[in-house]
Each structure stands twice: as structure tokens, then as C-alpha cells.
Design a protein around this motif. Sequence first.
Motif, PDB file in Angstrom:
ATOM      1  N   GLY A   1       0.859  -0.952   0.076  1.00 26.07           N
ATOM      2  CA  GLY A   1      -0.450   0.188   0.117  1.00 26.07           C
ATOM      3  C   GLY A   1       0.758   0.674   0.011  1.00 26.07           C
TER       4      GLY A   1
ATOM      5  N   GLN B   1      -3.306  -0.596   6.366  1.00 29.08           N
ATOM      6  CA  GLN B   1      -3.514  -1.188   7.767  1.00 29.08           C
ATOM      7  C   GLN B   1      -5.129  -1.439   8.466  1.00 29.08           C
TER       8      GLN B   1
ATOM      9  N   THR C   1       3.479   5.904   3.894  1.00 32.98           N
ATOM     10  CA  THR C   1       2.105   7.038   4.450  1.00 32.98           C
ATOM     11  C   THR C   1       2.044   6.547   6.099  1.00 32.98           C
TER      12      THR C   1
ATOM     13  N   GLY D   1      -1.590   2.246   1.684  1.00 37.84           N
ATOM     14  CA  GLY D   1      -0.979   1.813   2.997  1.00 37.84           C
ATOM     15  C   GLY D   1      -2.124   2.604   4.135  1.00 37.84           C
TER      16      GLY D   1
ATOM     17  N   ILE E   1       7.896  -0.802   6.773  1.00 36.84           N
ATOM     18  CA  ILE E   1       7.708   0.917   6.136  1.00 36.84           C
ATOM     19  C   ILE E   1       8.431   1.287   5.947  1.00 36.84           C
TER      20      ILE E   1
ATOM     21  N   LEU F   1       3.653  -0.608   3.831  1.00 35.98           N
ATOM     22  CA  LEU F   1       3.766   0.311   3.855  1.00 35.98           C
ATOM     23  C   LEU F   1       4.540   1.176   3.696  1.00 35.98           C
TER      24      LEU F   1
END
Lengths: 276, 276
Positions: B102, B111, B129, B107, B222, B126
Motif C-alpha cells: 500500500g 492498515q 503512508t 497504505g 514500512i 506500507l
Amino acid sequence: MSATLETAPTEYVEAGGIRFAYRRLGSKTGVPLVFMQHFTGTMDAWDPIVANSLAADRPVVIFNNAGVGTSGGKTPDNVDQMATDAENFINALGLGEVDLLGFSLGGFLAQVMAARSAVKVRKIILAGTAPKGGEEHLMEVVQDAFSKNAPDVRLPLFFPPSDASQAAARAFVARATVRKNDRDPESGEDVSNPQAASIIGWCAEQDPDHASLKAIKQPALIVHGSDDTMFPSINAYEMFKNMSTATLIIYPDSGHGALFQYPETFVAHVKTFLDA
Amino acid sequence: MSATLETAPTEYVEAGGIRFAYRRLGSKTGVPLVFMQHFTGTMDAWDPIVANSLAADRPVVIFNNAGVGTSGGKTPDNVDQMATDAENFINALGLGEVDLLGFSLGGFLAQVMAARSAVKVRKIILAGTAPKGGEEHLMEVVQDAFSKNAPDVRLPLFFPPSDASQAAARAFVARATVRKNDRDPESGEDVSNPQAASIIGWCAEQDPDHASLKAIKQPALIVHGSDDTMFPSINAYEMFKNMSTATLIIYPDSGHGALFQYPETFVAHVKTFLDA
């Protein structure tokens, strides 16, 4: 059969009046990656997976700095002199341009060496380390770890208490104690006292504008554990924010020894960085 | 010849009364990696290097969510409904367990989807984001970027002004505009208005204890740019600090489009994460 961290013979070279112990792994061609070790650690305190896997496609040089393990000389009480000793060693070996992997205290040396020109540094990896003026809890966490009477002090010192982390910790200690022959002696107070003074002094030195970090022009990879109790992960984030050339990686559920908790992932990240 | 992002035919599937446009790349076996796109982006706004390189060893599914590009339906004005639409699409394709990539608004969806069970999510990436309650500057940076009259608004919007970044930016735009045949139409206000409302609403929603992040149990990667003007990198660090399963990576001299600025490095990091 290539040499491994567990099997490579210890060799010696004289530089600046000091006899340095070292081991060489991997190929003869390519930019050598020089490992610089943590508080009280010797050559045998590195993770064989990390050393041997990185040596699969580049020269790797492991050594004891002045006063440590099988090296001669006296352990300095400041980072600057330690960096000078490391530079003398690298130049005595005639390594030319090098990459540096500095873990913890070794990462302080890498920062100093990258910013000056006694050795030509191509790229640096800063693992579990801190900038000048960084946040450190060395004495508290070392005392706390020793008070636990663990089979190896690194189990509580380098790894968080979760089951997964402690399992990885025991696997690391098992790997790092395979070598019996020609093994470095454990460090005593002649190493730990001046090294502790060096760490505390480095973190007490104020550098509010991070001039030391900004002087580093080489690509840098900062790697840290989420729950490093010795040098909290905010150090890594602050270093990253004050370096224009740094990539930041922080691993989950990990402490000061994050690079030994996730050795395959760490090696993959280092290779991606060095080969980019 | 395998299909690439530039050559794969657009296919369609009906789910929840909406006709979704999608493209499939890569092998038929393995856990599919589903891409979820940024504000106003269509399938053709992904980087071919990222999509095609990840598809080299896994199935990759690219789609337009409801109301976007060649998909039917109406763009919702909230993240929760967008996540439901994405879940309906994934279930209609019968993908089973999936990994999610995402980016930005995508993102947010990742989640939400990871924390509930409408789709079985194995791992999430992610990129660029923010968490609920995160810091966003969408309207300012979009208006500022459009005011620059750049050949492509993503040049100022997704990449910092340094020469190296802007060179990487132009290379990305060149890659992402290769496809001419069966190309998605650009998004209009029927997409940008409700998507902007969704982003602003997500970041306005307070979640001081980060219950939403703590509900995510899957491994997460992340990835962020150092100088993301839309969602500053502190979002990534805060997300990391509030997730027990996340690895954090932040790239130097990069903005919202960091994953397109360093596509080879990003792909290597994603593969290391997905294969660990």
C-alpha cells in the motif's frame, strides 16, 4: 575451502608500534569490508553468519584494535585514538579503499574515519551506534545484564526478553562459540575501563548542530534494533535525520544485537547497500 | 514472454456491484502481492521496474479501486469503504491469502485490511503512508506542486529538488508513460475530491494510543522518503514505534515517491522482507 570466521588463521601486522591481530575472509578482489567491534568484543564476538555470508562475495577483514584480545598495544581511552589505530592497521595491510562496518563503539570509529582522509572510505554501515552527544545507558544496562547471571551476558544485554528474541540470542551465542582453536581471550578491565570511558566521553561530547555527522559524505547504512537499551533507537533516527546520504533500517523486537538476531536479513540489507 | 505492467491486458471482475479493472503479472503460484495505489493514481501510475521486478518471482495483482480509472463504481469519501471495496475485489478474484503493498492512501487501506479478517493478509508493505491521526500536508503540497507547471506534477510532488532526485524523477515518469495502448484515463475531480476527503479524514481521526496500529499482527515493512512533504517521515517512525512487527526503512534525499526514486533497492528490500 575458503576460510571462515571459525577457521581462518589469526595473522599479525605491525603498525604504529602495535602488533595487530586480524583474520581475512573471502575473495582477494573487490573493496574490502572492515569490521569494527563493540565494547569489549574480540574477533570471536562477531556472528559467523554475518562474517561468512558477507565474505561470500567480497574481502572481509576482521581485527582486534589496539589492546584488545590477541593484539598488542594499550586500549586508548578515547574514540579519536582508536580511530587512528584502526587507520594505521588498515594502511599497514595496504587495503586501499575500504567499506566499514562499525557496530556500537565500532560505529563511533567509522563516523570519525569516514569524515577524515587517513583511509579512503567508500561506504559505511553504522549498526547499533550513536552520534556524538547521543543517548547512552552503557553502565546501567551492563550492570543490569551481569546481575542476571545468564549463561552468556549477551543474552540479556543484546536481545529483548521475548521468546523469539531469546531463541535467536541462544542461536547466536552457539554460533559465536564454535571456534575453540586459536580463540581470542576474553577482555579484562584493561579493555573495558578505557572503552567505557571512550563511549561515555563520545556521548558526553556536545555537537548540537551534528557537524560530525554532516561531515560524512559517503553513503551510509544505519541499522538499529527497535528496543536497544544501550543506545535507544532514537539515536539512529537522529543520525539519519542529520545525514544527507544515510539509509535507515530498524528491526522489530530487537535490541543492541539486532544484526545478530536477524543475521540473514542484515546480510541481505548490507549487500543491497554495498552493491547499489 | 510474461506480461509486464506496460503490456498486460486489462481484465475485469465484478464484485459487490462494481466492475473492477485489474492486471495480473508474474507466476500463478505463490502468495499474490496486491498493489494499492496513491491519491488519484491509476494502474498506470505504478513504476514498471517495481511491478515487473516483483512479478519476477511471485504473482502481482494491480487494480483500480472503485471509481478510479477504468473501474466502475464511485470513489468513496472514506478509507473504510475503500478497504471494503478492495477486499471485495480480492475475494472476487479468489486470491486467498495475499501480501499487500500500500502506497500513501493505499497504505491506509492496507492498515485497515490487515487488522480485520475479510481477506487473509500474510504481510504488508506500507510505503509513504501515515497512521490514523498522522501528520499530512496534502492540500498545501498538491497546490504548490501544481503551481510549478512542471511537465509532470509528480516531479515536484514526489521528489525533492536535488539534481540526483530530479534525474531519478524524470526516469520514473518516462518509465510510467511508456504504455499507450489500453492506458487508464487520468483521474478527475470525481476521484480527487472524495480521495482527498478520505486522506484528510484519516489523518484527522485521533488514535492517541495507536490502537489501529497495535491491532496489526502481521509482519510489516514500512518504507519512507527522508523528505516526504505530504506525509513527513516522522509518520513512519511513529508507526514503527507503535507496531511490534514492523521493520522501518527510510531512504536518503527522497520524497513521497521514494519507492520510485530507488526502485531496484526498494524491490530488493521488499523481496528480502517477503521471503524472510
